[in-house]
Design a protein around this motif. Structure first.
Motif, PDB file in Angstrom:
ATOM      1  N   ALA A 283     -47.648 -44.917  13.997  1.00  0.00           N
ATOM      2  CA  ALA A 283     -48.578 -45.973  13.580  1.00  0.00           C
ATOM      3  C   ALA A 283     -49.366 -45.553  12.353  1.00  0.00           C
ATOM      4  CB  ALA A 283     -49.521 -46.315  14.738  1.00  0.00           C
ATOM      5  N   GLU A 284     -49.825 -44.306  12.333  1.00  0.00           N
ATOM      6  CA  GLU A 284     -50.583 -43.861  11.165  1.00  0.00           C
ATOM      7  C   GLU A 284     -49.698 -43.841   9.918  1.00  0.00           C
ATOM      8  OE1 GLU A 284     -53.522 -40.312   9.593  1.00  0.00           O
ATOM      9  OE2 GLU A 284     -52.010 -39.844  11.083  1.00  0.00           O
ATOM     10  N   ALA A 285     -48.433 -43.463  10.104  1.00  0.00           N
ATOM     11  CA  ALA A 285     -47.501 -43.441   8.975  1.00  0.00           C
ATOM     12  C   ALA A 285     -46.988 -44.829   8.607  1.00  0.00           C
ATOM     13  CB  ALA A 285     -46.326 -42.531   9.302  1.00  0.00           C
ATOM     14  N   ASP A 286     -47.316 -45.829   9.415  1.00  0.00           N
ATOM     15  CA  ASP A 286     -46.841 -47.200   9.217  1.00  0.00           C
ATOM     16  C   ASP A 286     -45.317 -47.232   9.145  1.00  0.00           C
ATOM     17  OD1 ASP A 286     -47.047 -49.942   8.926  1.00  0.00           O
ATOM     18  OD2 ASP A 286     -47.276 -49.859   6.749  1.00  0.00           O
ATOM     19  N   LEU A 287     -44.704 -46.557  10.109  1.00  0.00           N
ATOM     20  CA  LEU A 287     -43.252 -46.440  10.130  1.00  0.00           C
ATOM     21  C   LEU A 287     -42.742 -46.875  11.492  1.00  0.00           C
ATOM     22  CD1 LEU A 287     -41.029 -45.287   8.128  1.00  0.00           C
ATOM     23  CD2 LEU A 287     -41.009 -43.293   9.633  1.00  0.00           C
ATOM     24  N   PRO A 288     -41.843 -47.869  11.560  1.00  0.00           N
ATOM     25  CA  PRO A 288     -41.285 -48.282  12.849  1.00  0.00           C
ATOM     26  C   PRO A 288     -40.322 -47.223  13.364  1.00  0.00           C
ATOM     27  CG  PRO A 288     -40.242 -49.501  11.076  1.00  0.00           C
ATOM     28  CD  PRO A 288     -41.355 -48.714  10.448  1.00  0.00           C
ATOM     29  N   PRO A 289     -40.114 -47.159  14.670  1.00  0.00           N
ATOM     30  CA  PRO A 289     -39.230 -46.132  15.239  1.00  0.00           C
ATOM     31  C   PRO A 289     -37.829 -46.115  14.642  1.00  0.00           C
ATOM     32  CG  PRO A 289     -40.488 -47.206  16.982  1.00  0.00           C
ATOM     33  CD  PRO A 289     -40.764 -47.970  15.722  1.00  0.00           C
ATOM     34  N   GLU A 290     -37.302 -47.281  14.317  1.00  0.00           N
ATOM     35  CA  GLU A 290     -35.926 -47.330  13.807  1.00  0.00           C
ATOM     36  C   GLU A 290     -35.791 -46.693  12.424  1.00  0.00           C
ATOM     37  OE1 GLU A 290     -37.715 -51.544  13.288  1.00  0.00           O
ATOM     38  OE2 GLU A 290     -37.729 -49.916  14.770  1.00  0.00           O
ATOM     39  N   ASN A 291     -36.907 -46.418  11.756  1.00  0.00           N
ATOM     40  CA  ASN A 291     -36.847 -45.783  10.443  1.00  0.00           C
ATOM     41  C   ASN A 291     -37.071 -44.273  10.495  1.00  0.00           C
ATOM     42  OD1 ASN A 291     -36.399 -48.282   9.387  1.00  0.00           O
ATOM     43  ND2 ASN A 291     -38.323 -48.439   8.277  1.00  0.00           N
ATOM     44  N   VAL A 292     -37.191 -43.717  11.681  1.00  0.00           N
ATOM     45  CA  VAL A 292     -37.278 -42.258  11.819  1.00  0.00           C
ATOM     46  C   VAL A 292     -35.864 -41.703  11.805  1.00  0.00           C
ATOM     47  CG1 VAL A 292     -37.967 -40.355  13.329  1.00  0.00           C
ATOM     48  CG2 VAL A 292     -39.463 -42.344  13.048  1.00  0.00           C
ATOM     49  N   ASP A 293     -35.611 -40.727  10.942  1.00  0.00           N
ATOM     50  CA  ASP A 293     -34.252 -40.243  10.726  1.00  0.00           C
ATOM     51  C   ASP A 293     -33.866 -39.063  11.603  1.00  0.00           C
ATOM     52  OD1 ASP A 293     -33.659 -42.116   8.653  1.00  0.00           O
ATOM     53  OD2 ASP A 293     -34.891 -40.910   7.285  1.00  0.00           O
ATOM     54  N   VAL A 294     -34.838 -38.291  12.097  1.00  0.00           N
ATOM     55  CA  VAL A 294     -34.528 -37.137  12.941  1.00  0.00           C
ATOM     56  C   VAL A 294     -35.780 -36.711  13.683  1.00  0.00           C
ATOM     57  CG1 VAL A 294     -35.002 -35.453  11.097  1.00  0.00           C
ATOM     58  CG2 VAL A 294     -33.489 -34.816  12.987  1.00  0.00           C
ATOM     59  N   VAL A 295     -35.596 -36.178  14.879  1.00  0.00           N
ATOM     60  CA  VAL A 295     -36.690 -35.619  15.674  1.00  0.00           C
ATOM     61  C   VAL A 295     -36.422 -34.137  15.898  1.00  0.00           C
ATOM     62  CG1 VAL A 295     -37.853 -35.634  17.913  1.00  0.00           C
ATOM     63  CG2 VAL A 295     -37.190 -37.795  16.844  1.00  0.00           C
ATOM     64  N   PHE A 296     -37.404 -33.306  15.556  1.00  0.00           N
ATOM     65  CA  PHE A 296     -37.362 -31.883  15.880  1.00  0.00           C
ATOM     66  C   PHE A 296     -38.122 -31.701  17.195  1.00  0.00           C
ATOM     67  CE2 PHE A 296     -35.972 -31.818  11.652  1.00  0.00           C
ATOM     68  CZ  PHE A 296     -35.418 -30.577  11.360  1.00  0.00           C
ATOM     69  N   ALA A 297     -37.377 -31.378  18.246  1.00  0.00           N
ATOM     70  CA  ALA A 297     -37.917 -31.399  19.597  1.00  0.00           C
ATOM     71  C   ALA A 297     -38.723 -30.150  19.915  1.00  0.00           C
ATOM     72  CB  ALA A 297     -36.799 -31.562  20.616  1.00  0.00           C
ATOM     73  N   ASP A 298     -39.648 -30.305  20.845  1.00  0.00           N
ATOM     74  CA  ASP A 298     -40.389 -29.155  21.381  1.00  0.00           C
ATOM     75  C   ASP A 298     -39.451 -28.224  22.140  1.00  0.00           C
ATOM     76  OD1 ASP A 298     -42.972 -27.794  22.350  1.00  0.00           O
ATOM     77  OD2 ASP A 298     -42.002 -28.369  24.222  1.00  0.00           O
ATOM     78  N   ALA A 299     -38.553 -28.789  22.955  1.00  0.00           N
ATOM     79  CA  ALA A 299     -37.463 -28.038  23.579  1.00  0.00           C
ATOM     80  C   ALA A 299     -37.946 -26.894  24.457  1.00  0.00           C
ATOM     81  CB  ALA A 299     -36.503 -27.508  22.504  1.00  0.00           C
ATOM     82  N   ALA A 300     -38.567 -27.242  25.572  1.00  0.00           N
ATOM     83  CA  ALA A 300     -39.171 -26.235  26.451  1.00  0.00           C
ATOM     84  C   ALA A 300     -38.153 -25.345  27.140  1.00  0.00           C
ATOM     85  CB  ALA A 300     -40.053 -26.916  27.499  1.00  0.00           C
ATOM     86  N   GLY A 301     -36.970 -25.862  27.445  1.00  0.00           N
ATOM     87  CA  GLY A 301     -35.997 -25.073  28.184  1.00  0.00           C
ATOM     88  C   GLY A 301     -36.267 -25.009  29.678  1.00  0.00           C
ATOM     89  N   ILE A 302     -37.205 -25.821  30.165  1.00  0.00           N
ATOM     90  CA  ILE A 302     -37.517 -25.977  31.591  1.00  0.00           C
ATOM     91  C   ILE A 302     -37.065 -27.384  31.982  1.00  0.00           C
ATOM     92  CG2 ILE A 302     -39.338 -26.034  33.329  1.00  0.00           C
ATOM     93  CD1 ILE A 302     -39.022 -23.279  32.170  1.00  0.00           C
ATOM     94  N   PRO A 303     -36.201 -27.553  32.976  1.00  0.00           N
ATOM     95  CA  PRO A 303     -35.624 -28.869  33.243  1.00  0.00           C
ATOM     96  C   PRO A 303     -36.638 -30.003  33.349  1.00  0.00           C
ATOM     97  CG  PRO A 303     -34.458 -27.209  34.502  1.00  0.00           C
ATOM     98  CD  PRO A 303     -35.595 -26.500  33.829  1.00  0.00           C
ATOM     99  N   GLU A 304     -37.716 -29.802  34.091  1.00  0.00           N
ATOM    100  CA  GLU A 304     -38.667 -30.907  34.239  1.00  0.00           C
ATOM    101  C   GLU A 304     -39.399 -31.213  32.936  1.00  0.00           C
ATOM    102  OE1 GLU A 304     -40.613 -27.236  36.235  1.00  0.00           O
ATOM    103  OE2 GLU A 304     -38.604 -28.110  35.987  1.00  0.00           O
ATOM    104  N   LEU A 305     -39.665 -30.186  32.141  1.00  0.00           N
ATOM    105  CA  LEU A 305     -40.319 -30.416  30.855  1.00  0.00           C
ATOM    106  C   LEU A 305     -39.353 -31.019  29.848  1.00  0.00           C
ATOM    107  CD1 LEU A 305     -42.476 -27.161  30.557  1.00  0.00           C
ATOM    108  CD2 LEU A 305     -43.221 -29.457  31.218  1.00  0.00           C
ATOM    109  N   ASP A 306     -38.096 -30.569  29.872  1.00  0.00           N
ATOM    110  CA  ASP A 306     -37.091 -31.206  29.027  1.00  0.00           C
ATOM    111  C   ASP A 306     -36.930 -32.678  29.382  1.00  0.00           C
ATOM    112  OD1 ASP A 306     -36.618 -28.818  27.730  1.00  0.00           O
ATOM    113  OD2 ASP A 306     -34.766 -28.357  28.817  1.00  0.00           O
TER     114      ASP A 306
END
Length: 412
Positions: A283-306
């Motif tokens: 919202a702050e970037a004024d960018l709709p979700p469909e215009n996001v090109d990639v997500v760099f994940a937190d990637a906890a490596g714990i099943p419930e957190l993943d």
């Protein structure tokens, strides 16, 4: 039109490379820096793998007077700061001291320095404890030493929110630039690969106990059983776009949006806050979700957190709705240094048009993520979302955009 805040300098210290070019080369090729711990005898501990930085000799980069008063964490941060400023083409001595500030994050502080001084205290007595122990262990020491080394007297601070802190520090630095500070040095470096730091990390019960470097840290995989810690991070130089364009600086990208939330207490019935943090950043970037090109994940490596992270991503973008990657599978989780390193990776990815891969992972169908694995993926990247979560419920998201300063220059 507002004047965006942009990144003009990167300084990277990571298990896969010292410096931006070595790090990015290793990342593009899927080279892992995870292996058996060598910095101390880890045989008696349940977890024995880490992402260690090899080949770093502080004395080759820093004056001798600094070495006895700084932890390895701070030495790495100072060198990363030097590289980031050089990359940005900024000589601090040429700028007014109060026009430059520092905001970093820390998850653990200078544990190795503190451990050594405690050993001196109990084995030899208080007279053998260094006077530098009074600050070398402290969470704010990287900000302090960076500001002293570079003569920066503007806003200075530190954020302590575990892995999320690296994004929170960058957001705070952006806030200071919007208030009028010309240049901010920000990001984070953590390094606690010592017995005291290791015991503290084991207390989370989230460390992988596998002895196979290729199977130890597997976020979004059915075989996931924890994460592998690492050391390092990234320091970034940020300034206003107009200033960067006027002086002809290379602009990596714009910090366009930020969101932070906190998860409810376990058992309270409340919903995790990561999806809301993502929406706030978009919202702050004024960018709709469909215009996001990639997500760099937190990637906890714990099943419930993943699962919680995957649910947040699919809630905002839809199942398989956006490419997702976790290059930290090559370095381990660097705590406060992880998210700034992901920001650096995202900026380099946008520069090249290449999404780095998540190594060793076979994504489980139940997560419904378009996880980039096996090989990097060529893509036109105009935006990237970086996610980070800290132990205890911290959630942060930063949205990066590319290209703005070039459009300004072309319009002129």
């Amino acid at each position: 039109m507002t004047d965006p805040v942009v990144v003009t300098g990167l300084g990277i210290v990571s298990p896969t490379g010292l410096g931006t070019a070595p790090y990015w080369s290793a990342t593009r090729r899927g080279v892992s820096g995870i292996g058996p711990i060598t910095r101390f005898a880890a045989d008696g501990y349940p977890a024995r793998l880490a992402g260690e930085i090899n080949g770093f000799v502080a004395g080759e980069h820093l004056p001798g007077r600094l070495l006895p008063q700084t932890d390895r964490m701070t030495q790495l941060a100072l060198v990363a700061g030097d590289w980031a400023l050089a990359d940005a083409g900024i000589t601090p001595a040429d700028l007014p001291a109060f026009d430059m500030g520092v905001c970093t994050a820390s998850a653990q502080g200078g544990f190795e320095f503190g451990q050594n001084e405690l050993r001196n205290l109990w084995s030899q007595g208080s007279r053998y404890v260094s006077a530098y122990q009074s600050f070398a262990w402290f969470y704010a020491v990287n900000s302090g030493q960076l500001s002293i080394r570079n003569g920066m007297k503007g806003p200075s601070g530190v954020v302590v929110s575990d892995q999320a802190g690296g994004l929170d520090a960058v957001a705070n630095a952006r806030r200071q630039i919007r208030k009028g500070t010309a240049v901010m040095v920000t990001g984070a470096v953590d390094a606690s690969l010592c017995p005291w730091g290791w015991v503290a990390q084991l207390a989370s019960r989230r460390l992988s106990t596998s002895d196979d470097p290729d199977r130890a840290y597997l976020p979004f995989d059915e075989r996931a059983n924890g994460h592998v810690p690492g050391e390092g991070g990234a320091i970034l130089v940020m300034e206003r776009a107009s200033r960067a364009v006027a002086r002809g600086a290379h602009v990596y990208g714009q910090v366009a949006g930020y969101g932070a939330t906190f998860d409810p207490a376990p058992g309270s019935g409340g919903q995790p806050g990561l999806a809301r943090a993502i929406r706030l950043a978009l919202a702050e970037a004024d960018l709709p979700p469909e215009n996001v090109d990639v997500v760099f994940a937190d990637a906890a490596g714990i099943p419930e957190l993943d699962q919680a992270e995957a649910d947040a991503i699919t809630e905002v973008f839809g199942p398989y709705g956006v490419p997702v990657t976790a290059p930290k599978t090559m370095t381990g989780r660097l705590y406060s240094g992880a998210a700034p390193l992901d920001l650096a990776a995202a900026l380099l990815a946008m520069d090249e048009g290449l999404i780095p891969q998540t190594v060793n992972v076979t994504p489980a169908e139940r997560y419904r993520l378009d996880l980039v694995t096996d090989h990097p993926r060529a893509a036109q990247l105009c935006s990237a979302l970086v996610l980070a979560r800290g132990y205890g419920g911290f959630n942060s998201a930063v949205l990066l955009r590319s290209g703005y300063p070039q459009r300004v220059a072309a319009a002129r």
